[in-house]
Scaffold this motif. Structure first.
Motif, PDB file in Angstrom:
ATOM      1  N   GLN A   1      -7.534 -10.721  -3.669  1.00 35.17           N
ATOM      2  CA  GLN A   1      -7.519 -12.151  -3.348  1.00 35.17           C
ATOM      3  C   GLN A   1      -8.775 -12.567  -2.584  1.00 35.17           C
TER       4      GLN A   1
ATOM      5  N   THR B   1      -3.726  -5.846  -2.887  1.00 36.47           N
ATOM      6  CA  THR B   1      -3.484  -7.271  -3.147  1.00 36.47           C
ATOM      7  C   THR B   1      -4.428  -8.143  -2.341  1.00 36.47           C
TER       8      THR B   1
ATOM      9  N   LYS C   1      -0.490  -0.855  -1.373  1.00 38.74           N
ATOM     10  CA  LYS C   1      -0.547  -1.956  -2.335  1.00 38.74           C
ATOM     11  C   LYS C   1      -0.823  -3.298  -1.674  1.00 38.74           C
ATOM     12  N   GLU C   2      -0.432  -3.446  -0.414  1.00 38.56           N
ATOM     13  CA  GLU C   2      -0.743  -4.679   0.300  1.00 38.56           C
ATOM     14  C   GLU C   2      -2.252  -4.825   0.504  1.00 38.56           C
TER      15      GLU C   2
END
Length: 433
Positions: free
Chosen positions: A50, A46, A42-43
């Protein structure tokens, strides 16, 4: 009835956003496709959402990710099924590794294929880029998609294989320079995959006759390199016995255009060369050069330690510093690194083991059972033996005068300045000299 080949394939799901997957996704997204990347981390998701690349040391990748983000052509999700459901082309680049017993480990890609099968729609083209044992694209993954989705290969979805052929720190360059090998389940799958890559990568293609041929070609590349490195290592050991400098031999021999001797070293690491030969070995190629080469190359760590013992005696309580946890220079990647073999060897010898690697944090190094050591730490003056494993750029001008008690430097990559080290009264030993 076959699928209408005139369908417009514009939406792409890239399953697996590692260093190769993210690069592919970013290139596709900058070449006319709307791309959704899927990753269980999930990092990573994300970061991509971005407009940021989580991959370091890949020239040009940061800009491509940001540009695609601003143009709204690249996004990411941790829900693979959703990404697949909204895409016409699914590119799979999820790792296949080997376990501690060198058996093929499918756990990550099996999970990904399960999710792909749950989201796939009629008319989709599925392309595997992950290096695979020959036959797996169709017999393991194609059939699994059929089983779970209720769709049929050829009738309901297309299947192709095109192995990644890139090198860390120059992925974008390699995507342009290396031809893309493409194989398909049938002629229509091959044409659809080839047309996609022509547009998405703008590269030369080598179309082969089957999925299995494309799969075999990638593994064969890695076996070739492993066998040739093993030959170089075998000759280097023999050259030492005969008092011959292997580096000179290589220069002289390779002046003949049919000689391509590789460089010897302390071992072979990474995601490719020490892993993919087992894709043949586990399929039945368990005799001959392929398994022998694996044994020779993995034994170089043991040979290196024996060279040290021959020069200075027992390593018990000696302070030994390994330069480079990574498997090769300027890459943060410990997979199958020779350092891991050295760690085991040196622990068995009861040495005091320390590691320096500017690409890893202290806590990351400690996970491998070694003590981290900064080259600015005063304890470098207490080091007895230095082993160069990965020749990071930070080591190119290393001041060995700080190692005031060092007895021996073992240059596992034949990259350090022998004269400078010897002038300090430190013994220098390379591989093959």
């Amino acid at each position: 009835m076959l699928i209408d080949q005139s369908q417009s394939l514009q939406n792409v799901a890239v399953v697996g956003l590692g260093k190769i997957g993210l690069t592919l996704a970013a290139v596709f997204a900058n070449n006319g496709y709307k791309v959704v990347g899927a990753d269980i981390n999930k990092e990573v998701v994300t970061s991509v959402n971005q407009g940021k690349s989580h991959v370091n040391n890949e020239p040009g990748l940061d800009q491509l990710v940001l540009h695609a983000h601003k143009n709204n052509t690249l996004s990411a999700t941790s829900v693979t099924t959703e990404a697949v459901a909204h895409s016409d082309i699914i590119v799979v680049i999820v790792p296949v590794l080997v376990d501690d017993q060198n058996n093929v480990d499918y756990q990550f890609i099996d999970s990904a294929v399960h999710d792909i099968a749950k989201g796939i729609k009629k008319g989709s083209l599925v392309i595997f880029e992950t290096t695979l044992p020959p036959g797996d694209t169709k017999n393991r993954f194609g059939k699994k998609i059929e089983e779970l989705s209720g769709l049929s290969m050829e009738k309901d979805f297309h299947l192709a294989y095109s192995p990644e052929r890139v090198y860390s720190n120059r992925i974008l360059e390699d995507l342009q320079n290396y031809p893309k090998v493409v194989g398909g389940l049938n002629r229509q799958s091959l044409e659809l995959a080839s047309n996609f890559y022509k547009r998405a990568l703008d590269c030369n293609l080598i179309e082969v006759s089957s999925l299995e041929t494309a799969e075999f070609s990638k593994v064969a590349e890695c076996v070739y390199r492993d066998v040739n490195i093993a030959l170089a290592n075998e000759l280097a050991v023999f050259a030492e016995e005969k008092g011959v400098n292997m580096a000179e031999v290589i220069t002289a021999s390779n002046s003949q255009p049919y000689s391509h001797l590789h460089s010897p070293g302390i071992g072979v690491g990474g995601h490719c060369i020490p892993i993919y030969p087992y894709f043949f070995i586990d399929k039945g190629l368990d005799q001959g050069l392929t398994p022998m080469s694996r044994q020779i190359n993995d034994n170089m760590a043991n040979y290196a330690v024996s060279k040290i013992e021959k020069e200075i005696g027992s390593l018990e309580n000696e302070n030994v510093l390994i330069l480079g946890l990574s498997y090769r220079e300027n890459v943060k990647e410990p997979t199958k690194s020779t350092s891991l073999l050295l760690i085991d060897q040196l622990k068995n010898k009861k040495a005091n083991l320390l590691i320096n690697d500017p690409l890893f944090t202290d806590s990351e190094i400690q996970k491998y059972g070694a003590n981290p050591l900064s080259l600015e730490d005063s304890f470098v003056s207490e080091i007895d033996v230095v082993i160069l494993q990965a020749f990071h750029q930070e080591y190119s001008h290393l001041d060995f005068s700080k190692f005031s008690k060092c007895k021996l430097v073992l240059d596992g990559r034949n990259k350090l300045n022998e004269h400078e080290i010897s002038q300090l009264g430190i013994k220098y030993k390379g591989i093959g000299n």
